[in-house]
Design an enzyme around this catalytic site. Structure first.
Site, PDB file in Angstrom:
ATOM      1  N   GLU A  81       0.851  -1.133  -0.035  1.00  8.62           N
ATOM      2  CA  GLU A  81      -0.142   0.094   0.034  1.00  8.62           C
ATOM      3  C   GLU A  81       0.860   1.433   0.014  1.00  8.62           C
ATOM      4  O   GLU A  81       1.534   1.405   0.599  1.00  8.62           O
ATOM      5  CB  GLU A  81      -0.716   0.098   1.381  1.00  8.62           C
ATOM      6  CG  GLU A  81      -1.921  -1.355   1.293  1.00  8.62           C
ATOM      7  CD  GLU A  81      -3.206  -1.141   0.195  1.00  8.62           C
ATOM      8  OE1 GLU A  81      -2.711   0.039  -0.577  1.00  8.62           O
ATOM      9  OE2 GLU A  81      -3.617  -2.044  -0.153  1.00  8.62           O
ATOM     10  N   CYS A 144      -8.549  -1.493   8.097  1.00  8.11           N
ATOM     11  CA  CYS A 144      -6.953  -1.348   7.555  1.00  8.11           C
ATOM     12  C   CYS A 144      -6.661  -0.110   7.232  1.00  8.11           C
ATOM     13  O   CYS A 144      -5.549   0.304   7.722  1.00  8.11           O
ATOM     14  CB  CYS A 144      -7.118  -2.379   6.075  1.00  8.11           C
ATOM     15  SG  CYS A 144      -7.403  -4.134   6.615  1.00  8.11           S
ATOM     16  N   HIS A 170      -1.472  -5.542   2.074  1.00 12.32           N
ATOM     17  CA  HIS A 170      -2.816  -6.413   1.957  1.00 12.32           C
ATOM     18  C   HIS A 170      -2.495  -7.767   1.374  1.00 12.32           C
ATOM     19  O   HIS A 170      -1.623  -7.686   0.446  1.00 12.32           O
ATOM     20  CB  HIS A 170      -3.809  -5.745   1.182  1.00 12.32           C
ATOM     21  CG  HIS A 170      -4.826  -4.678   1.923  1.00 12.32           C
ATOM     22  ND1 HIS A 170      -4.989  -3.410   1.890  1.00 12.32           N
ATOM     23  CD2 HIS A 170      -5.818  -5.417   2.991  1.00 12.32           C
ATOM     24  CE1 HIS A 170      -5.884  -3.181   2.480  1.00 12.32           C
ATOM     25  NE2 HIS A 170      -6.389  -4.085   3.352  1.00 12.32           N
TER      26      HIS A 170
END
Length: 213
Positions: A81, A144, A170
């Site tokens: 991410e 998250c 993730h």
């Protein structure tokens, strides 16, 4: 700052009986990587409570590196991410029944934070070993992203953690959860490669920066 690596995963949510993020980081607990010891911890899939637990872990361990890991059903690769946004907008209720809509993770904080992990170098390292991986431009707006933003805000504002680097990854479902998916041992292998790269590479080089997908 210590020579510890903090890895976090989440408990099961949304009616599921397991969460691959926790199973994967738990399997790395106690390992040593490039002179650092891995500490794995489980966070609750609950707004606010997850950040309270994470901040307690940061205070306790003062790690050199933090990688928070979450499950992303529907993704087929390990997702590195790039950015966390200051928005809670829950598509489903968390494990405490909370479902915030369009609220800030931290009032008065910046709109977004970028990861301080070398995600392009990590992408190259993963793909070189045959692990399905991608750079992701969104961590969503559920717990998250809430944890990712909270982590980066804490690292940016607490003096004792100014040299700690952190970010979010993730991982896909496990085969028993549906498709697309990735076997647990492959997720563990990918996380191990990603963490080792993050320890070895302080920031993305020109080579890593050119590795997009």
């Amino acid at each position: 700052m210590t020579n510890k690596i903090l890895l976090t995963g989440f408990d099961a949510f949304g009616g599921a009986s397991l969460n691959p993020s926790w199973l994967a980081v738990k399997s790395l607990h106690g390992r040593r990587m490039l002179g650092h010891q891995v500490v794995a911890a489980q966070l609750p899939t609950v707004f606010d409570a997850s950040l309270k637990e994470l901040n307690a872990l940061l205070k306790q361990h003062r790690p050199a590196l933090v990688v928070c890991v979450g499950q992303a059903g529907g993704r087929k690769a390990i997702s590195l991410e790039r950015v966390a946004i200051n928005v809670n907008d829950a598509p489903i209720a968390d494990n405490a029944g909370g479902q915030p809509v369009d609220t800030p993770v931290k009032a008065g904080a910046p709109t977004a934070y970028f990861t301080s992990l070398p995600i392009k170098a990590m992408l190259v390292a993963l793909q070189a070993e045959g692990v399905a991986a991608e750079v992701s431009q969104t961590a969503g707006t559920f717990v998250c992203n809430h944890v990712f933003f909270g982590l980066m805000h804490t690292l940016a504002t607490r003096r004792e953690l100014k040299h700690t680097r952190g970010g979010f990854i993730h991982v896909p479902w496990l085969p028993e959860q549906g498709a697309p998916n990735m076997p647990l041992d492959e997720i563990v292998r990918g996380l191990r490669l990603a963490v080792r790269c993050a320890l070895a590479v302080e920031q993305d080089s020109a080579l890593g920066a050119g590795a997009t997908n």
